[in-house]
Design a protein around this motif. Structure first.
Motif, PDB file in Angstrom:
ATOM      1  N   LEU A   1      19.602  52.487 -58.217  1.00 26.07           N
ATOM      2  CA  LEU A   1      18.126  52.565 -57.170  1.00 26.07           C
ATOM      3  C   LEU A   1      17.274  53.790 -58.017  1.00 26.07           C
ATOM      4  CD1 LEU A   1      18.839  51.620 -53.635  1.00 26.07           C
ATOM      5  CD2 LEU A   1      17.494  50.231 -55.283  1.00 26.07           C
ATOM      6  N   HIS A   2      18.017  55.018 -57.833  1.00 24.47           N
ATOM      7  CA  HIS A   2      17.489  56.267 -58.221  1.00 24.47           C
ATOM      8  C   HIS A   2      16.817  55.878 -59.763  1.00 24.47           C
ATOM      9  CE1 HIS A   2      16.302  60.224 -58.797  1.00 24.47           C
ATOM     10  NE2 HIS A   2      16.980  60.281 -59.948  1.00 24.47           N
ATOM     11  N   ARG A   3      17.709  55.166 -60.705  1.00 28.77           N
ATOM     12  CA  ARG A   3      17.213  54.837 -61.912  1.00 28.77           C
ATOM     13  C   ARG A   3      16.099  53.998 -62.071  1.00 28.77           C
ATOM     14  NH1 ARG A   3      21.368  55.439 -66.405  1.00 28.77           N
ATOM     15  NH2 ARG A   3      22.298  57.439 -65.932  1.00 28.77           N
ATOM     16  N   VAL A   4      15.999  52.987 -61.340  1.00 29.83           N
ATOM     17  CA  VAL A   4      14.822  52.172 -61.084  1.00 29.83           C
ATOM     18  C   VAL A   4      13.598  52.456 -60.563  1.00 29.83           C
ATOM     19  CG1 VAL A   4      16.243  50.292 -61.733  1.00 29.83           C
ATOM     20  CG2 VAL A   4      15.682  50.578 -59.484  1.00 29.83           C
TER      21      VAL A   4
ATOM     22  N   GLY B   1      10.371  50.505 -57.073  1.00 30.42           N
ATOM     23  CA  GLY B   1      10.507  50.341 -58.212  1.00 30.42           C
ATOM     24  C   GLY B   1      11.165  49.124 -58.631  1.00 30.42           C
ATOM     25  N   LEU B   2      12.327  48.839 -57.824  1.00 32.18           N
ATOM     26  CA  LEU B   2      13.100  47.697 -58.223  1.00 32.18           C
ATOM     27  C   LEU B   2      12.329  46.512 -58.009  1.00 32.18           C
ATOM     28  CD1 LEU B   2      15.872  46.144 -58.778  1.00 32.18           C
ATOM     29  CD2 LEU B   2      16.432  46.305 -55.973  1.00 32.18           C
ATOM     30  N   THR B   3      11.441  46.279 -56.826  1.00 35.67           N
ATOM     31  CA  THR B   3      10.682  45.077 -56.435  1.00 35.67           C
ATOM     32  C   THR B   3       9.456  44.981 -57.753  1.00 35.67           C
ATOM     33  OG1 THR B   3       9.157  46.328 -55.094  1.00 35.67           O
ATOM     34  CG2 THR B   3      11.046  45.163 -54.251  1.00 35.67           C
ATOM     35  N   ASP B   4       8.881  46.131 -58.072  1.00 38.45           N
ATOM     36  CA  ASP B   4       7.955  45.892 -59.225  1.00 38.45           C
ATOM     37  C   ASP B   4       8.730  45.385 -60.476  1.00 38.45           C
ATOM     38  OD1 ASP B   4       6.222  47.022 -57.516  1.00 38.45           O
ATOM     39  OD2 ASP B   4       6.352  49.169 -58.414  1.00 38.45           O
TER      40      ASP B   4
ATOM     41  N   VAL C   1      19.967  45.411 -59.420  1.00 36.43           N
ATOM     42  CA  VAL C   1      19.373  46.467 -60.117  1.00 36.43           C
ATOM     43  C   VAL C   1      19.857  46.395 -61.871  1.00 36.43           C
ATOM     44  CG1 VAL C   1      19.974  48.901 -60.714  1.00 36.43           C
ATOM     45  CG2 VAL C   1      19.481  48.453 -58.542  1.00 36.43           C
ATOM     46  N   SER C   2      21.173  45.907 -61.659  1.00 32.91           N
ATOM     47  CA  SER C   2      21.566  45.575 -63.052  1.00 32.91           C
ATOM     48  C   SER C   2      20.731  44.629 -63.935  1.00 32.91           C
ATOM     49  CB  SER C   2      23.157  45.039 -62.969  1.00 32.91           C
ATOM     50  OG  SER C   2      23.639  44.705 -64.170  1.00 32.91           O
ATOM     51  N   ALA C   3      20.368  43.513 -62.888  1.00 28.71           N
ATOM     52  CA  ALA C   3      19.380  42.607 -63.722  1.00 28.71           C
ATOM     53  C   ALA C   3      18.143  43.223 -64.542  1.00 28.71           C
ATOM     54  CB  ALA C   3      19.080  41.415 -62.765  1.00 28.71           C
TER      55      ALA C   3
END
Length: 571
Positions: A205-208, A213-216, A315-317
């Motif tokens: 989660l931190h990376r994205v 950030g994930l939803t964007d 996150v992986s996707a």
């Protein structure tokens, strides 16, 4: 990164995995000392406290299927995967603890098929015991296939070598210590799994860029997707309801009905209330009160597990190059199987990209733990049903306890060998969850229908018991084969939900019709088996009233239910 392995581990990672295996085999050796007879081997001598069986209850379910299958679903369809937990697990677990566990524990049966024997006699018992044994061999194959995939990814060994080595380790600790070894290992595995997946979720989660950030990133990927992509729209991936990406229905109303009835009622109640793999954990506890609380205690961690298995898949996707390519309609090479990247690889590839050495070793140990917990649960349930329900009842009656203990250990070896072959079937599926839901529709949905009708309707007859089971299973098979032949098409897991619902309805209708024209058992034989014929004192623990409120069954179940309702509204 070396060319022949998916994961580039170093000496520190291997050391952590080796220490973990030392613990696992040590528990097997220690548990062996407490195995003096078959009840010790198959049911832990009914001596374990509720918190141990509660954690084992969840850990037995937290196998390869749950972790790889749910992260694969997270990567493929997003938040609607949460329904497997909040609609498709917790309510049924609470129902098992509050309503059904007193019957299982109070009737002193050693397995779910044995309960069927007491309620319906030989026909239903034989059908249930055989179908359950077959299901466990198929599901053990799924766990073994994914376990071998990790060994292949880590060491680069050929898949068939990895299958044999992985099977041998699981075999060693169950053959040594029976169910106690499996259960104590499951408690250890629960903590190892959480400790390994939590850092993966947080670092990912931190990376994205956190949740926003994930939803964007999911929204951006959806907008720029190629015409070859079959990924659902961003709005469907980022909202749990109405869940069309999961159910395969275009209509939001039909989707909600499909999820609530197909998954939330038929598949989920069918799995959690009649699946001996789970019920066996509760039967190993030391009182009716502990047996009832086992699934309820398990419900609390269960509702938070999606955050550490589904979110990493999502996150992986959007973070892992191969997964982005796959979701966009591409066919990237590599993957744990070596035949190309599949959604089942989402978690492994995320580990490869975000975890430093050391944490990588812990994560690999966590995955190995999960797959071994799942497979050990399948095999220990199989050996009990094979030894008691098939061998002792139909082949060799009235032998010594030592003889059946020996048969149980031999059945364990046989099941592990067969699982090496059934693993090949599981490897043919891009997302193992689709395969599993299909199996549950065949085996669990009709069993739940027979069970629930037989438990609450004393007029249901022994003939109706086996006729309903056979017809329900065949009707689920017919739906599945019709879809495979192209007679109709549902995306997601819609076909499995439909097959399970049809099996349930066919079983109920036929059971009622057959019961009305055949002879029921006398009411005197139904005490402890049918709700209306079982006095309240048989269903409750006299010592529970003296316990503080937070240790009693109903208040605990009420809190769990309230929490899961809130989670459904928030997401």
């Amino acid at each position: 990164m070396s060319s022949d392995t998916l994961i580039d581990a170093n000496w520190l990672d291997y050391l952590l995995v080796a220490i973990y295996f030392g613990f696992v085999l040590g528990i097997g050796v220690m548990a062996r000392r407490s195995v003096s007879d078959s009840i010790d081997f198959f049911l832990s001598g009914r001596s374990l406290p509720a918190w141990v069986t509660g954690l084992a209850f969840i850990s037995a379910n937290l196998g390869a299927v749950e972790i790889m299958g749910m992260s694969a679903n997270g990567a493929e369809i997003g938040l609607s995967t949460f329904h497997y937990f909040w609609v498709g697990a917790v309510p049924a677990m609470l129902f098992l603890g509050v309503v059904m566990m007193p019957f299982y524990y109070g009737s002193k049966v050693r397995s779910v098929p044995e309960f069927m024997f007491k309620r319906f006699g030989t026909g239903a018992h034989l059908v249930n015991a055989i179908s359950f044994a077959v299901a466990q061999l198929l599901i053990a194959g799924v766990n073994l296939a994914l376990l071998a995939g990790i060994v292949h990814a880590l060491l680069g060994w050929p898949i068939w070598v990895a299958l044999i080595v992985a099977g041998a380790v699981v075999l060693s600790y169950i053959t040594l210590g029976g169910l106690s070894a499996a259960i104590y290992n499951e408690v250890l595995q629960f903590f190892v799994i959480v400790a390994s997946l939590l850092p993966l979720t947080l670092i990912g989660l931190h990376r994205v860029g956190g949740w926003n950030g994930l939803t964007d990133k999911i929204s951006a990927a959806s907008e720029s997707a190629s015409s070859a992509s079959e990924a659902p729209a961003a709005a469907q991936q980022l909202n749990a309801w109405p869940g069309q990406a999961l159910s395969g229905f275009d209509s939001p109303i039909l989707s909600v009905v499909g999820i609530v009835f197909g998954l939330g009622f038929v598949l989920s109640f069918g799995y959690w209330t009649t699946n001996f793999v789970e019920v066996q954990r509760a039967m190993a506890s030391d009182s009716i009160s502990a047996a009832r609380k086992t699934p309820i205690i398990g419900a609390f961690p269960k509702m938070f597990i999606p955050f550490i298995v589904i979110i990493p898949g999502m996150v992986s996707a959007v973070l892992v190059t191969e997964m982005i390519d796959l979701k966009n309609g591409g066919t990237p090479s590599g993957g744990a199987s070596g035949d190309g990247v599949a959604y089942n690889d989402a978690l492994l590839l995320l580990m490869r990209d975000v975890l430093p050495n050391g944490l990588l070793g812990l994560a690999i140990a966590g995955l190995l733990a999960a797959f071994m917990a799942g497979m050990a649960a399948n095999i220990s349930a199989f050996n009990t049903v094979f030894s008691y329900d098939l061998w002792q009842r139909y082949i060799r009656k009235d032998h010594s306890d030592d003889y059946y203990l020996r048969i149980g250990r031999l059945a364990t070896v046989g099941a592990t060998v067969i699982a090496i072959f059934t693993a090949q079937i599981a490897m043919g599926y891009d997302n193992v969850m689709n395969y599993l839901q299909t199996l549950f529709g065949f085996f669990n949905a009709p069993l739940f229908a027979t069970f629930i009708l037989g438990m609450f309707w004393k007029r249901m007859t022994p003939t109706a018991g086996w006729v309903g089971l056979v017809a329900g299973t065949l009707s689920a098979l017919a739906v599945d084969r019709s879809a495979a032949a192209g007679l109709f098409e549902l995306s997601g897991q819609g076909t499995a939900f439909l097959a399970a619902s049809v099996a349930f309805v066919v079983d109920i209708v036929l059971s009622i019709v057959v019961s009305l024209v055949t002879k029921p058992k006398p009411a005197s034989e139904l005490r402890g088996l049918v709700y209306s014929e079982t006095p309240r004192e048989d269903r409750t623990d006299p010592n529970e009233a003296a316990m503080p409120w937070y240790q009693r069954t109903l208040p605990l179940a009420g809190i769990a239910l309230a929490m899961v309702i809130v989670l459904n509204f928030v997401f």
